[in-house]
Motif scaffolding. Structure first.
Motif, mmCIF file in Angstrom:
data_model
loop_
_atom_site.group_PDB
_atom_site.id
_atom_site.type_symbol
_atom_site.label_atom_id
_atom_site.label_comp_id
_atom_site.label_asym_id
_atom_site.label_seq_id
_atom_site.Cartn_x
_atom_site.Cartn_y
_atom_site.Cartn_z
ATOM 1 N N LYS A 73 -47.771 10.518 -21.653
ATOM 2 C CA LYS A 73 -46.960 9.482 -22.295
ATOM 3 C C LYS A 73 -46.137 10.071 -23.433
ATOM 4 O O LYS A 73 -44.968 9.755 -23.612
ATOM 5 N N LYS A 74 -46.768 10.956 -24.201
ATOM 6 C CA LYS A 74 -46.050 11.623 -25.281
ATOM 7 C C LYS A 74 -44.920 12.497 -24.732
ATOM 8 O O LYS A 74 -43.832 12.553 -25.287
ATOM 9 N N ALA A 75 -45.222 13.178 -23.625
ATOM 10 C CA ALA A 75 -44.221 14.038 -23.009
ATOM 11 C C ALA A 75 -43.003 13.222 -22.576
ATOM 12 O O ALA A 75 -41.850 13.605 -22.812
ATOM 13 N N ASP A 76 -43.249 12.080 -21.953
ATOM 14 C CA ASP A 76 -42.147 11.237 -21.495
ATOM 15 C C ASP A 76 -41.341 10.691 -22.675
ATOM 16 O O ASP A 76 -40.106 10.658 -22.642
ATOM 17 N N ALA A 77 -42.053 10.267 -23.716
ATOM 18 C CA ALA A 77 -41.377 9.708 -24.889
ATOM 19 C C ALA A 77 -40.547 10.743 -25.630
ATOM 20 O O ALA A 77 -39.605 10.390 -26.358
ATOM 21 N N SER A 78 -40.846 12.025 -25.461
ATOM 22 C CA SER A 78 -40.110 13.076 -26.165
ATOM 23 C C SER A 78 -38.698 13.258 -25.636
ATOM 24 O O SER A 78 -37.862 13.881 -26.285
ATOM 25 N N GLY A 79 -38.427 12.741 -24.441
ATOM 26 C CA GLY A 79 -37.120 12.930 -23.827
ATOM 27 C C GLY A 79 -36.991 14.233 -23.067
ATOM 28 O O GLY A 79 -35.904 14.581 -22.597
ATOM 29 N N ALA A 80 -38.094 14.974 -22.929
ATOM 30 C CA ALA A 80 -38.057 16.264 -22.249
ATOM 31 C C ALA A 80 -37.671 16.101 -20.780
ATOM 32 O O ALA A 80 -37.935 15.067 -20.156
ATOM 33 N N LEU A 81 -37.058 17.145 -20.231
ATOM 34 C CA LEU A 81 -36.742 17.145 -18.799
ATOM 35 C C LEU A 81 -37.965 17.486 -17.955
ATOM 36 O O LEU A 81 -38.119 16.973 -16.842
ATOM 37 N N PHE A 82 -38.830 18.350 -18.503
ATOM 38 C CA PHE A 82 -39.994 18.812 -17.749
ATOM 39 C C PHE A 82 -41.259 18.710 -18.589
ATOM 40 O O PHE A 82 -41.230 18.949 -19.796
#
Length: 437
Positions: free
Chosen positions: A373-382
């Protein structure tokens, strides 16, 4: 134990928080790139200067010097110092001190904080940021037109519309002197109609009376002698050349005979970009020619022209037109979960950073679901995933977090050798056109 009172920022001096960073970065990148495209190079001067620089360079009879400067005496050596209220005087001081014009004229730009003790209001603060350009050693009017064309291009690049260019000429010193005498005689004949500010300015700075916002004085000011009627053939030709270049470039403008600068070192071109989208604070950019300033500050005479804009006011206008750029925290977010997973996560993250890829490693411990969830919220591509099984096998899993263009190889999650992961992600990023996302 009693709690201590919170310490707050000084009134009118604001924090720039992470949530505001995207629009600030967009503004800074845009103005830098546009200035560079016109051949202007960056220049930085101290925020603290001798007070005399501004009393000479701005004028003792101006509101800035009389009421707004943050000035003090240095207790260690008795020097009279001021935080800079603008940057043109500092640029000219530095050009003289370092003999910058010894071999050629200079085109420079600056961006940084200025300080004025005035009433904080929308887009106008006591610490504010200005972007500006100065062309030192150019006689014009071609470079005057160049600066106006640059500002016109900036509005387009920043997504700003509905701005109006007002233009005027201040002529030559002798012409202004004749006009000044006529103004003084005219206003002396109407002393009863002048407000307190206008009476104070009458002999110190009569041109500034023309810029009054007092509604009771508008009719009087409208009937005042006009500078344009005192211009000689050379000044009229200078203005005509500037107008011709703007018209050929398709830049609309209006001549505003009340647009003035009150100090003797200004000459010829003066311009302002205005808008009605910010309430009473209409001007978002002002500029003009100041051919006499170099000599006043102790240098050899040299023609100069420039402009400045307040960043906060421009950002307010960008928001008015729906410009809300976003900026992801990173390109890759590294997730790790389980014993022995942190070290390989850090190693692959460092390899990605070596390749210039912005990478965040999840801080602390959390469940895989929480980290994703944190990864998605960061706006990262991968998301790059290191679990116990991946760590034991010397592998990592790569999961796209955004819909990627078809030209990329990743259509879903892949598990690859750890030593190849950074290069694989880097190769994917090279072919991604973010406009397609």
């Amino acid at each position: 134990m009693a709690s201590k009172a919170k310490i707050k920022a000084v009134t009118g001096m604001n924090d720039m928080l992470p949530g505001d960073s995207a629009i600030w970065t967009f503004f800074e990148d845009t103005v830098r790139d546009v200035a560079t495209s016109y051949g202007y190079r960056p220049m930085r001067t101290p925020v603290l200067e001798p007070t005399a620089l501004f009393t000479h360079g701005i004028g003792e009879a101006t509101d800035v010097v009389e009421k707004e400067m943050y000035s003090f005496e240095d207790s260690l050596n008795g020097e009279k110092l001021s935080l800079r209220p603008e940057n043109t005087a500092g640029i000219v001081r530095a050009a003289i001190e370092h003999n910058l014009l010894y071999d050629a004229p200079r085109r420079v730009w600056y961006f940084g904080p200025m300080f004025r003790h005035e009433r904080p209001q929308r887009g106008r603060y006591r610490q504010f940021y200005q972007f500006g350009c100065e062309a030192l050693g150019f006689a014009g009017p071609d470079v005057d037109a160049e600066l106006i064309l640059m500002t016109s291009r900036l509005w387009k690049e920043l997504g700003i519309r509905e701005v109006k260019l007002e233009l005027n000429t201040l002529g030559e010193p002798a012409e202004r002197a004749a006009h000044r005498e006529a103004l003084i005689k005219y206003f002396e004949a109407h002393l009863d109609a002048l407000n307190e500010t206008a009476r104070h300015r009458l002999y110190l700075n009569p041109l500034r009376i023309l810029d009054t916002k007092d509604p009771d004085m508008q009719q009087l000011v409208e009937a005042a002698p006009r500078l344009i009627d005192y211009l000689g053939e050379g000044s009229r030709a200078f203005l005509a050349s500037l107008e011709r270049q703007l018209e050929r470039a398709g830049v609309d403008y209006v001549i505003n005979p009340r647009l003035v600068r009150g100090l003797d070192y200004y000459s010829h071109t003066v311009f302002e970009w205005t808008t009605d989208r910010l309430g009473s604070q209409a001007t978002i950019c002002g500029g003009g020619r100041y051919d006499g300033l170099m000599e006043i500050l102790g240098g050899k005479p040299a023609p100069c022209v420039g402009f400045a804009m307040g960043a906060e006011r421009v950002l307010e206008l960008m928001k008015e037109f729906g410009v809300h750029p976003t900026e992801p925290d990173c390109t890759v977010y590294v997730v790790h979960c389980g014993e022995g997973t942190l070290d390989p996560a850090v190693e692959v993250a460092e390899e990605l950073r070596d390749l210039g890829v912005a990478t965040i490693v999840h801080g602390g411990e959390a469940s895989m679901k929480s980290q994703m969830k944190k990864a998605d919220a960061s706006g990262a591509l991968f998301a790059l995933i290191v679990g116990e099984s991946e760590a034991a096998a010397g592998q990592v899993s790569i999961k796209p977090l955004r819909e990627l263009p078809e030209k990329t190889a990743f259509s879903g999650q892949k598990t690859v050798p750890a030593e190849e992961a950074a290069r694989m992600i880097f190769d994917e990023i090279l072919v991604i056109d973010t406009k397609d996302l």
